[in-house]
Design a protein around this motif. Structure first.
Motif, PDB file in Angstrom:
ATOM      1  N   GLY A 184     -24.400   7.964 -13.466  1.00 14.63           N
ATOM      2  CA  GLY A 184     -23.999   8.342 -12.104  1.00 14.63           C
ATOM      3  C   GLY A 184     -25.208   8.405 -11.194  1.00 14.63           C
ATOM      4  O   GLY A 184     -26.340   8.099 -11.615  1.00 14.63           O
ATOM      5  N   GLY A 185     -24.970   8.838  -9.963  1.00 15.26           N
ATOM      6  CA  GLY A 185     -26.016   8.796  -8.946  1.00 15.26           C
ATOM      7  C   GLY A 185     -27.157   9.770  -9.195  1.00 15.26           C
ATOM      8  O   GLY A 185     -28.337   9.395  -9.142  1.00 15.26           O
ATOM      9  N   SER A 186     -26.820  11.033  -9.462  1.00 15.50           N
ATOM     10  CA  SER A 186     -27.884  12.022  -9.639  1.00 15.50           C
ATOM     11  C   SER A 186     -28.786  11.646 -10.804  1.00 15.50           C
ATOM     12  O   SER A 186     -30.013  11.792 -10.732  1.00 15.50           O
ATOM     13  CB  SER A 186     -27.283  13.411  -9.881  1.00 15.50           C
TER      14      SER A 186
ATOM     15  N   TYR B  97     -29.225  13.206   1.289  1.00 13.98           N
ATOM     16  CA  TYR B  97     -28.560  13.690   0.081  1.00 13.98           C
ATOM     17  C   TYR B  97     -28.909  12.753  -1.065  1.00 13.98           C
ATOM     18  O   TYR B  97     -28.721  11.545  -0.970  1.00 13.98           O
ATOM     19  CB  TYR B  97     -27.034  13.757   0.261  1.00 13.98           C
ATOM     20  N   HIS B  98     -29.431  13.338  -2.147  1.00 16.00           N
ATOM     21  CA  HIS B  98     -29.801  12.501  -3.289  1.00 16.00           C
ATOM     22  C   HIS B  98     -29.131  12.964  -4.580  1.00 16.00           C
ATOM     23  O   HIS B  98     -29.452  12.430  -5.646  1.00 16.00           O
ATOM     24  CB  HIS B  98     -31.319  12.479  -3.445  1.00 16.00           C
ATOM     25  N   GLY B  99     -28.239  13.960  -4.504  1.00 10.72           N
ATOM     26  CA  GLY B  99     -27.529  14.386  -5.700  1.00 10.72           C
ATOM     27  C   GLY B  99     -27.668  15.876  -5.922  1.00 10.72           C
ATOM     28  O   GLY B  99     -28.398  16.571  -5.213  1.00 10.72           O
TER      29      GLY B  99
ATOM     30  N   GLU C 291     -32.613   7.346   1.647  1.00 11.01           N
ATOM     31  CA  GLU C 291     -31.394   6.537   1.589  1.00 11.01           C
ATOM     32  C   GLU C 291     -31.571   5.389   2.575  1.00 11.01           C
ATOM     33  O   GLU C 291     -31.919   5.637   3.736  1.00 11.01           O
ATOM     34  CB  GLU C 291     -30.189   7.364   2.022  1.00 11.01           C
TER      35      GLU C 291
ATOM     36  N   ASP D 141     -32.766   4.998  -2.140  1.00 13.59           N
ATOM     37  CA  ASP D 141     -31.527   5.492  -2.740  1.00 13.59           C
ATOM     38  C   ASP D 141     -30.363   4.737  -2.106  1.00 13.59           C
ATOM     39  O   ASP D 141     -30.021   4.956  -0.947  1.00 13.59           O
ATOM     40  CB  ASP D 141     -31.425   7.006  -2.486  1.00 13.59           C
TER      41      ASP D 141
ATOM     42  N   ILE E  25     -27.363   4.637  -3.687  1.00 10.96           N
ATOM     43  CA  ILE E  25     -26.239   5.077  -4.512  1.00 10.96           C
ATOM     44  C   ILE E  25     -24.936   4.954  -3.728  1.00 10.96           C
ATOM     45  O   ILE E  25     -23.912   4.539  -4.274  1.00 10.96           O
ATOM     46  CB  ILE E  25     -26.524   6.506  -5.010  1.00 10.96           C
ATOM     47  N   MET E  26     -24.987   5.268  -2.450  1.00  7.16           N
ATOM     48  CA  MET E  26     -23.794   5.125  -1.626  1.00  7.16           C
ATOM     49  C   MET E  26     -23.791   3.800  -0.852  1.00  7.16           C
ATOM     50  O   MET E  26     -22.775   3.139  -0.727  1.00  7.16           O
ATOM     51  CB  MET E  26     -23.702   6.297  -0.656  1.00  7.16           C
TER      52      MET E  26
ATOM     53  N   LYS F 220     -22.239   4.457  -7.258  1.00  5.85           N
ATOM     54  CA  LYS F 220     -20.835   4.402  -6.856  1.00  5.85           C
ATOM     55  C   LYS F 220     -20.166   3.013  -6.933  1.00  5.85           C
ATOM     56  O   LYS F 220     -19.325   2.771  -7.790  1.00  5.85           O
ATOM     57  CB  LYS F 220     -20.718   4.966  -5.466  1.00  5.85           C
TER      58      LYS F 220
HETATM   59  C1  LIG Z   1     -27.158   8.681  -1.483  1.00  8.85           C
HETATM   60  C2  LIG Z   1     -26.678   9.446  -2.686  1.00  8.85           C
HETATM   61  N1  LIG Z   1     -27.540   9.730  -3.661  1.00  8.85           N
HETATM   62  C3  LIG Z   1     -27.140  10.402  -4.772  1.00  8.85           C
HETATM   63  C4  LIG Z   1     -25.843  10.827  -4.925  1.00  8.85           C
HETATM   64  C5  LIG Z   1     -25.428  11.568  -6.178  1.00  8.85           C
HETATM   65  O1  LIG Z   1     -24.562  10.801  -6.924  1.00  8.85           O
HETATM   66  P1  LIG Z   1     -23.571  11.478  -8.003  1.00  8.85           P
HETATM   67  O2  LIG Z   1     -22.612  12.315  -7.233  1.00  8.85           O
HETATM   68  O3  LIG Z   1     -22.938  10.302  -8.690  1.00  8.85           O
HETATM   69  O4  LIG Z   1     -24.419  12.265  -8.935  1.00  8.85           O
HETATM   70  C6  LIG Z   1     -24.921  10.560  -3.906  1.00  8.85           C
HETATM   71  C7  LIG Z   1     -23.519  11.038  -4.018  1.00  8.85           C
HETATM   72  O5  LIG Z   1     -22.814  11.162  -3.054  1.00  8.85           O
HETATM   73  C8  LIG Z   1     -25.355   9.856  -2.764  1.00  8.85           C
HETATM   74  O6  LIG Z   1     -24.507   9.579  -1.757  1.00  8.85           O
END
Ligand SMILES: Cc1ncc(COP(=O)(O)O)c(C=O)c1O
Length: 449
Positions: free
Chosen positions: A99-101, A133-135, A207, A241, A243-244, A270
């Motif tokens: 997952g992202g975190s 936001y990074h998790g 991000e 980042d 992730i999104m 994601k």
């Molecule tokens: C930019 C970003 N980084 C990290 C995360 C964390 O991902 P996760 O919820 O899969 O741990 C998110 C989740 O919304 C995110 O949007």
């Protein structure tokens, strides 16, 4: 019977989701919801893609899982090849997580271990941006810039440092060009590096397009090129980042393609598995990989489920569908359509300050006063009212408060599936307009007609 699940919001009663069909989720009463946020920018292929389901079934029937300290699998090898063939220049290996975190945690530790291997042990500081936001794991939360999310956990977070986000709607000065604004932000990063001592700074984390905490805020042109130059000047790694924002959400497989930069480490999650399987990944530059593997020989990290075979097979199928069905073209076209419909509808609206984003990653920021950009009283919880009103109308959107500083501000994040048709976009926009109108009434901002 009361639920034994520890829900996100335990006092809230949730409908039970029983099926998915295209861009809709269906609950146990038969009510349908258009998933205009892909959950949290996850479900980019909707909820019933047969090719992905078949690939997952096939992998589960053959070999669901093999621990990565014993084996590699074809699924993970093929997915890594696929990603690296298309990745920004220099990125050469993929570390798969769930997952992202976890992807962010891996990136932070890779950055640190890289410098340890190089004998630059003093490099320990991470610089990120306010309102990011990074998790939610401790490392990811520590570097994240959202004050509200961090506050209760501050005493147990590693020290981190924050500079301004690139948030043109609010923070570009009157008369300032994009170029001058980007330079001002790059100068601010440089000052922060110098203040901490360049020899103590490991990485800058951002991000590419800000997601959950600020609502699809794209950088201005040249911002990341200037940031990359500052990082290079001081030997600081750049961690992007995505992730999104990555995996096609902006209309490019990697969002930073549009900014003309390549990071040293890049996180995705994601859209990688589109919700069919939980998966994330950290893409690693050749330089970092070689330094670690040529040094102590391995990355001092690992989780039980890294490189999960079924997750990798599902994600590979997702990426094949995106390519075969040329969905990134649709992301560009439908994204344009959605933003221009929103801009038309809200051109004169007293409470919509900004419509922004890239591809099918769209943010709408609400304000009490368009001229001053003053935000609503946070106690009104306008964002929550919009989510509620939209959901009642069969529409899932992802609104959030604290847009401006973690406390004040409201925005709505839209991240519809890449398979949306022009008609779907019109329906989403109509339902959203009705929800915004109803929420403004429900919170007393406007009076019922
Ligand atoms: C930019 C970003 N980084 C990290 C995360 C964390 O991902 P996760 O919820 O899969 O741990 C998110 C989740 O919304 C995110 O949007």
């Amino acid at each position: 019977m009361s639920s034994k699940v520890f829900h996100r919001m335990p006092k809230q009663t949730l409908p039970v989701a029983v099926a998915g069909e295209g861009i809709e989720i269906i609950d146990s009463t038969g009510k349908r919801y258009i998933d205009a946020s892909g959950g949290a920018a996850v479900s980019c292929l909707g909820h019933s893609n047969q090719r992905v389901i078949d690939a997952i079934k096939q992998q589960a029937q053959t070999l669901p899982y093999a621990h990565t300290s014993f084996f590699t699998t074809e699924a993970s090898e093929q997915l890594a090849d696929y990603l690296i063939e298309r990745a920004p220049a220099g990125l050469d290996h993929v570390y798969f997580v769930s997952g992202g975190s976890e992807a962010i945690e891996a990136a932070l530790k890779l950055a640190r271990q890289y410098f340890v291997e190089k004998g630059e042990r003093s490099r320990r500081h991470f610089i990120a941006r306010r309102q990011s936001y990074h998790g939610n794991t401790l490392g990811a939360l520590a570097i994240g810039g959202n004050a509200w999310r961090r506050e209760p956990f501050l005493p147990i977070l590693i020290e981190s440092h924050h500079v301004s986000p690139c948030y043109a709607y609010r923070e570009r000065l009157d008369g300032e060009t994009d170029e001058v604004y980007a330079q001002r932000l790059a100068d601010e990063l440089e000052q922060k590096i110098l203040e901490l001592g360049a020899e103590n700074v490991a990485a800058f984390v951002a991000e590419t397009v800000v997601g959950a905490t600020a609502g699809a805020v794209p950088p201005v042109r040249e911002y990341f090129r200037k940031i990359r130059a500052v990082c290079d000047r001081y030997g600081v790694l750049l961690i992007l980042d995505e992730i999104m924002s990555g995996m096609g959400r902006t209309g490019h497989l990697f969002a930073c393609e549009e900014d003309g930069v390549a990071p040293d480490l890049l996180t995705i999650a994601k859209g990688l598995g589109a919700g069919y399987q939980p998966i994330g990944a950290t893409l690693v530059s050749q330089r970092i990989y070689d330094t670690i593997v040529g040094g102590s020989g391995y990355f001092q990290h690992g989780h039980t489920y890294i490189g999960h075979a079924t997750a990798c097979a599902g994600a590979l199928a997702v990426q094949h569908v995106i390519a075969e069905d040329r969905l990134l073209d649709n992301v560009q076209a439908r994204g344009e359509q959605l933003r221009s419909r929103l801009r038309e509808r809200y051109a004169q609206h007293p409470y919509v300050g900004d419509v922004r984003g890239r591809g099918l990653f769209v943010g709408v920021e609400l304000v009490k006063d368009r001229a001053s950009k003053a935000s609503f009283d946070p106690s009104l919880k306008l964002h929550a009212a919009i989510k509620r009103e939209a959901f009642a109308r069969g529409l899932m959107v992802y609104p959030m408060g604290g847009t401006v500083d973690g406390q004040n501000g409201d925005h709505i994040l839209l991240a519809p599936p890449f398979i949306c048709t022009a008609q779907d976009i019109d329906t989403i926009e109509d339902r959203l307009a009705a929800a915004i109108g109803a929420a403004l009434e429900a919170t007393g901002v406007t009076k019922a007609a």
